[in-house]
Enzyme design. Sequence first.
Site, mmCIF file in Angstrom:
data_model
loop_
_atom_site.group_PDB
_atom_site.id
_atom_site.type_symbol
_atom_site.label_atom_id
_atom_site.label_comp_id
_atom_site.label_asym_id
_atom_site.label_seq_id
_atom_site.Cartn_x
_atom_site.Cartn_y
_atom_site.Cartn_z
ATOM 1 C CG HIS A 27 -0.596 6.411 -0.496
ATOM 2 N ND1 HIS A 27 -1.938 6.342 -0.789
ATOM 3 C CD2 HIS A 27 -0.436 7.507 0.275
ATOM 4 C CE1 HIS A 27 -2.555 7.355 -0.213
ATOM 5 N NE2 HIS A 27 -1.667 8.072 0.441
ATOM 6 C CD GLN A 66 7.630 0.959 -2.289
ATOM 7 O OE1 GLN A 66 7.812 1.604 -3.313
ATOM 8 N NE2 GLN A 66 8.478 1.037 -1.278
ATOM 9 C CG HIS A 100 -1.826 1.195 1.286
ATOM 10 N ND1 HIS A 100 -2.795 1.456 0.346
ATOM 11 C CD2 HIS A 100 -1.875 2.222 2.176
ATOM 12 C CE1 HIS A 100 -3.415 2.583 0.661
ATOM 13 N NE2 HIS A 100 -2.868 3.063 1.767
#
Length: 105
Positions: free
Chosen positions: A82, A80, A78
Amino acid sequence: MADQSSLEVAMTLIMYGGEAKSCAVEAIAAAKGGDFPRAAAKLELAQKALLQAHHAQAEMLTKEAQGENTELSLFMVHGQDHLMTSIAFVDLAKEIIDLHKKFKE
């Protein structure tokens, strides 16, 4: 479960990635209203947030290169995701702001 260090990096990516995207949204809004100095300031803040995230990511990659394996967790995926989405969003914000400038001229 992810180790504490890995979790901290993931949360750093999420936090600074989110900050960068928020600043980029504010930059677009400022440009839409014709406030290009504010738009530039918000883009600068977005870039600073991305740099902070990049430092956390680079530290993790350095450890990985030195043989310290990082446990892959949903938090890291999540984080990475984001970060990469935020980078793309900031890049697009720059283009949108340039278009607003051309329309205002």
